[in-house]
Design an enzyme around this catalytic site. Structure first.
Site, PDB file in Angstrom:
ATOM      1  N   HIS A  30       0.843  -1.220   0.000  1.00 26.84           N
ATOM      2  CA  HIS A  30       0.000   0.000   0.000  1.00 26.84           C
ATOM      3  C   HIS A  30       0.864   1.251   0.000  1.00 26.84           C
ATOM      4  CE1 HIS A  30      -3.333   2.682   1.340  1.00 26.84           C
ATOM      5  NE2 HIS A  30      -4.102   1.735   0.846  1.00 26.84           N
ATOM      6  N   PHE A  31       1.357   1.712  -0.973  1.00 24.75           N
ATOM      7  CA  PHE A  31       1.458   1.202  -2.341  1.00 24.75           C
ATOM      8  C   PHE A  31       2.931   1.158  -2.685  1.00 24.75           C
ATOM      9  CE2 PHE A  31      -2.554   3.578  -2.105  1.00 24.75           C
ATOM     10  CZ  PHE A  31      -3.454   2.614  -2.483  1.00 24.75           C
TER      11      PHE A  31
END
EC number: 4.2.1.59
Length: 146
Positions: free
Chosen positions: A48-49
């Site tokens: 993420h991410f």
């Protein structure tokens, strides 16, 4: 102040899901302030991410909830052993995410009591980075037997 070792005596959460590092202020049945240091080594950043790490909003809400849980337990008049009880969050209303939270940030939580009746709680939650509001929500909770 309540450090992370003391927090673990109050809350059942453990790494990697204990999302409050320290309580810096607590006024029984009124307000609690605490924080979490956001680190690139937090497991959530593996996905993420990649290449653009952003701390998930749902984890900000969970950190606020845990901070509110400390306030609820510390405000109990009968001072039961927290190991025999658990705080269940029963609702989240009006959640808004204002700015992204990134590795290296200190995420400050503030939970204020809106209403308390017995084992039921309603909190106004806010989260800040460098004094800037990054998230807010109203959180509802109840303390129940395990």
């Amino acid at each position: 102040m309540i450090d992370v070792m003391q927090i673990q005596e109050i809350l059942p959460h453990r790494y990697p899901f204990l999302l409050v590092d320290k309580i810096t202020e607590l006024k029984v049945k009124e307000v609690v302030r605490g924080y979490k240091n956001i680190s690139i080594s937090d497991h959530v950043f593996m996905g993420h991410f990649p290449g653009h790490p952003i701390y998930p909003g749902v984890l900000i809400l969970e950190g606020m909830a845990q901070t509110g849980g400390v306030l609820a337990f510390e405000s109990m008049e009968d001072k039961v052993d927290p190991k025999s009880k658990v705080v269940y969050f029963t609702g989240i209303d009006g959640a808004k995410f204002r700015n992204p939270v990134r590795p290296g940030d200190r995420l400050d939580y503030e939970m204020s009591v809106v209403k308390n009746r017995g084992n039921m709680w309603i909190f106004k939650g806010q989260a800040f980075v460098d004094g800037n509001l990054v998230a807010e929500a109203e959180l509802k909770a109840m303390i129940v037997d395990k």
